[in-house]
Scaffold this motif. Structure first.
Motif, mmCIF file in Angstrom:
data_model
loop_
_atom_site.group_PDB
_atom_site.id
_atom_site.type_symbol
_atom_site.label_atom_id
_atom_site.label_comp_id
_atom_site.label_asym_id
_atom_site.label_seq_id
_atom_site.Cartn_x
_atom_site.Cartn_y
_atom_site.Cartn_z
ATOM 1 N N PHE A 1 90.434 61.973 11.251
ATOM 2 C CA PHE A 1 89.528 62.503 10.578
ATOM 3 C C PHE A 1 88.786 63.727 11.296
ATOM 4 N N VAL B 1 83.654 57.091 5.885
ATOM 5 C CA VAL B 1 85.226 57.002 6.238
ATOM 6 C C VAL B 1 85.524 55.566 6.628
ATOM 7 N N VAL C 1 85.989 58.037 1.745
ATOM 8 C CA VAL C 1 87.567 57.927 2.162
ATOM 9 C C VAL C 1 87.617 56.642 2.779
ATOM 10 N N VAL D 1 88.796 63.527 1.765
ATOM 11 C CA VAL D 1 87.875 64.244 2.717
ATOM 12 C C VAL D 1 87.552 65.487 2.236
#
Ligand SMILES: Cc1cc2nc3c(=O)[nH]c(=O)nc-3n(C[C@H](O)[C@H](O)[C@H](O)COP(=O)(O)O)c2cc1C
Length: 187
Positions: free
Chosen positions: A28, A105, A136, A162
């Motif tokens: 990420f 995320v 995400v 993302v």
């Protein structure tokens, strides 16, 4: 006039012993680094000395939350929730969070951390933090990353998520930074 970069604090919520957390985070953070106009500060909860947590301000955490215009929380899911140390870190600050956006995320087994994220949305609402719609989520995350830490297959859907998530986060972060500059938040 050139706009000051948005400061986005990425809070890594995985436990010290977590094995998927570091590879998901690094995947990420590579993507975050390629966003124009964004300066990323990485706060790893596993490195904090949390003490008894709850409401105790942490020198290594609160000022960096205060300095941020928005947040991304990266979290695993354990037993349908997010890790306890992440909650203690969140609770250690208060006004520093106010009137800013957060995005997520998450990673896990079957659920990809979706339940952890839904819980975090209600925690952040209490802290006057706006959570962005797109998150995400990496399902069966352990299988998605190989021994070298890179994705074993193309993560096209997650990469698109993302970008979508960042578009929303940046919109809110800019809007709320301008609003905070114009008038103090009443919370
Ligand atoms: C104690 C424990 C509980 C778990 N509970 C869930 C769960 O409720 N839902 C889920 O999707 N995955 C669950 N998992 C799977 C983890 O989220 C998944 O293996 C993740 O990749 C772990 O990341 P880590 O290696 O960084 O800890 C659990 C794993 C452990 C160890």
């Amino acid at each position: 006039m050139q706009q000051e970069k948005l400061r986005i604090a990425v809070v890594l919520g995985g436990n010290h012993s977590g094995r998927t957390g570091p590879v998901v985070s690094s995947w990420f953070l590579d993507r975050a680094a390629s966003r124009d106009g964004v300066a990323v500060d990485v706060l790893d909860v596993a490195e904090l000395d949390l003490g008894d947590g709850h409401g105790t301000s942490l020198e290594s955490f609160s000022p960096r939350i205060e300095a941020a215009d928005g947040f991304v929380v990266v979290t695993p899911e354990y037993n349908h929730g997010y890790p306890g140390p992440l909650k203690s870190a969140i609770d250690s600050a208060r006004k520093e969070w106010f009137a800013k956006p957060v995005a997520f995320v998450s990673y896990g087994g079957m659920s990809g951390g979706l339940r952890a994220v839904e819980q975090l949305r209600s925690v952040f609402a209490e802290l006057h933090v706006t959570s962005v719609r797109t998150s995400v989520s990496l399902h069966n995350a352990q299988r998605m990353f190989g021994a070298e830490g890179g994705p074993v297959d193309e993560l096209r859907g997650a990469e698109d998520a993302v970008e979508e998530m960042f578009d929303q986060l940046v919109w809110w972060a800019l809007a709320l930074r301008e609003a905070r500059g114009r008038r103090p938040y009443p919370g």
